[in-house]
Design an enzyme around this catalytic site. Sequence first.
Site, PDB file in Angstrom:
ATOM      1  N   SER A 232     -15.412 -21.261  -5.081  1.00 38.64           N
ATOM      2  CA  SER A 232     -14.591 -21.360  -3.877  1.00 38.64           C
ATOM      3  C   SER A 232     -13.141 -21.080  -4.205  1.00 38.64           C
ATOM      4  CB  SER A 232     -14.720 -22.754  -3.245  1.00 38.64           C
ATOM      5  OG  SER A 232     -13.827 -22.876  -2.157  1.00 38.64           O
TER       6      SER A 232
ATOM      7  N   SER B 183      -9.157 -12.614  -9.513  1.00 40.81           N
ATOM      8  CA  SER B 183      -9.551 -13.965  -9.934  1.00 40.81           C
ATOM      9  C   SER B 183      -9.285 -14.282 -11.395  1.00 40.81           C
ATOM     10  CB  SER B 183     -11.028 -14.201  -9.627  1.00 40.81           C
ATOM     11  OG  SER B 183     -11.195 -14.597  -8.297  1.00 40.81           O
TER      12      SER B 183
ATOM     13  N   GLY C 199     -12.557 -10.413 -11.939  1.00 34.77           N
ATOM     14  CA  GLY C 199     -11.569 -10.496 -10.877  1.00 34.77           C
ATOM     15  C   GLY C 199     -11.559  -9.251 -10.028  1.00 34.77           C
TER      16      GLY C 199
END
Length: 393
Positions: free
Chosen positions: A200, A100, A340
């Site tokens: 999301s 991420s 992440g």
Amino acid sequence: MCRRRIAGCAAVVALAVGTGGVAPAAFAAGGGPSSVTAKATVPYGGVSGILRRLTTVDGAPGALAEVSDGHGGTTVLTSGVADVATGAPMADGSRFRIGSMTKMYVATVVLQLVAEHTVVLDAPIERYLPGVVRGNGNDGRDITVRQLLQHTSGLPDYLDYLSLQTVLSQPLAHYSPLDLVKLALAHPPVFAPGTGWSYSNTDYVLAGLLIEAVTGHPYGEEIDRRVIEPLGLHDTSVPVDASAIPGPHPHGYAEPTASDRIDVSEFNPSVAYASGAMISSGADMNRFLGALLRGRLLPPAELRAMETTVPTGDASGSAYGLGLESDPLPCGGRFWGHDGGIPGFETMTGVTPDGRQATVMVNLDPGGTAAQDTDVRTAVTTALCEHTSPARH
């Protein structure tokens, strides 16, 4: 992809770190030699201790931290192994999948397009992706670009409906971004757009499609042209369907059950797409984040927009801007960054307003314990705080 650990993502493939329920037990303590090395005069003893804990008590095979003091001094610390089969140690210049943390790059490109008047931040995503966001109460006419970047869109996270077993059993499978969006839109929104905050990954799949729609180029090409090449990020890349990590890198491992450890070094990251597919290194992550916060990639107005946050509701006091998170430091003040993860790797990076930088990686995800998640974050905050006082060295 998913910001919080696997148990916080409805038992789907975990592509980021944080808090949540306890995942299956990780590697047994002592899963490889643990030796911390530093390549500078500042030892960062607190960080060294946390890396040792990550690779012993917490059970990760290996760990790496790259720390910059903001004045050109860099320290690289490693612990444990890059390969559990051979016992090879973690190399200083290792590349790894960043999960991420990709979102910071994607948001940067979108905001560059805003500065160029190609994208309007408060325009509905319907303007750029007509008819794409429709179904079960989800409507792109009511969701703005800003809301996508800030996770205030209310769109369901497609990872909540993707089986971990399927992803890990077919690591080389290709996933279409439109299919990932459709998977999410088969379910009702979490809340009305702009009325709440919920992380999301669907938001950033759409952001990648937005970049492609308005530029006519794949989102990875735009990241390469606008960010990677100008900053000279030689360890950083945006794979499409390429399953290998180029250059020196550790093996990445997953432990979906307590008795099932698998090597997921070869992995097609299309399941992450623009929400988490990139590869980088500690040095490159620090260089990128430092340049971003110094205004080298965005004009002042767009950087201010990126740093305008909303609370996430996390007990830690975290707040989320546009692809960038703000978190409190135990030594006072706050830092900017992101966490992440993707099968094989759990990561986090951060930078302080005065330029101190730290990136941490462990080569186990999913399957790491809650303690591993906590210690990855603690390693970053300790690195950012430890240099503030000579007494701590």
